[in-house]
Design an enzyme around this catalytic site. Structure first.
Site, short mmCIF file in Angstrom:
data_model
loop_
_atom_site.label_atom_id
_atom_site.label_comp_id
_atom_site.label_asym_id
_atom_site.label_seq_id
_atom_site.Cartn_x
_atom_site.Cartn_y
_atom_site.Cartn_z
CE1 TYR A 1 9.20 -18.07 15.09
CE2 TYR A 1 8.60 -20.13 14.02
CZ TYR A 1 8.31 -18.83 14.36
OH TYR A 1 7.12 -18.28 13.95
CE LYS B 1 24.60 -20.43 11.47
NZ LYS B 1 26.04 -20.53 11.72
#
Length: 227
Positions: A147, A153
């Protein structure tokens, strides 16, 4: 020849980018955290390499970097510094402090460093900001777990997309890049490609980037990656 600033260049992709860019006669400013790695020190006699300390999550350190580079022209910024995040990243065990640390390094730092360096790019013929992201942040991919890393990202992809829109009038190209699954300390020994292959692809892509491509998410091979 162009001057390239690379964050997180002590090892892995950042170190390999440094080596290959120097071999191509670029001037390289490579940052390290706390102390240069032995691999960086082995390159210190290269006349086109400058090693600079930088803690990407510390705004005072970023400002010190900017001040040390005052008067220099930066043609390319490669936001490479990043972390995989905590060992526990599943839904039931990921902790808020560890998640926030991952965001601080992977998402917020690239913006803070870019913001500091943008004034040094104003006179460059083809200024480019490249951020090493990951396909693990692409919303079109179905995958579970991780997570902290995945969300950091995905978020930095959006940060770069917004920056690309804002900087287009200044002629600065901004792109996130998926570097591949790379055999580094982060990627592990079972990864698909070497750091040498990833860095060579990133450099080739970066060399050819134009303003028309700004805001595009690319792979290390130069292909457009779905968001």
């Amino acid at each position: 020849m162009e001057t390239v600033l690379i964050t997180g260049a002590s090892r892995g992709i950042g170190l390999e980018l440094t080596k290959q860019l120097l071999a191509l006669d670029y001037k390289v400013i490579a940052t390290y955290r706390n102390a240069p790695s032995n691999d960086q020190l082995s390159l210190k006699d290269h006349g086109d390499l400058t090693l600079v300390e930088l803690e990407v999550t510390n705004e005072s350190s970023i400002e010190a970097l900017r001040e040390s580079l005052e008067g220099q022209q930066i043609d390319v910024l490669i936001n490479n510094a990043g972390i995989i995040g905590p060992d526990e990243q599943d839904r039931d065990n990921v902790s808020a402090p560890n998640w926030l640390e991952t965001f601080s390094v992977n998402t917020i730092a690239p913006l803070l460093v870019s913001r500091a360096i943008i004034p040094l790019m104003q006179n460059a013929a083809n200024p480019r900001i490249v951020t090493i992201s990951s396909q693990m942040g692409a919303l079109n991919r179905d995958a579970v777990g991780m997570y902290a890393y995945r969300s950091s990202k995905a978020a930095v992809n959006k940060v770069m997309q917004v920056m690309a829109l804002e900087l287009k009038e200044q002629g600065i190209t901004v792109c996130p890049i998926h570097p591949g699954w790379v055999k580094t300390d982060m990627g592990g020994d079972e990864a698909d490609i070497t750091a040498q292959e990833s860095a060579a692809g990133i450099i080739k892509l970066t060399q050819g980037l134009t303003l028309d491509q700004s805001g595009t998410f690319f792979t290390w091979e130069g292909d457009v990656h779905p968001w």
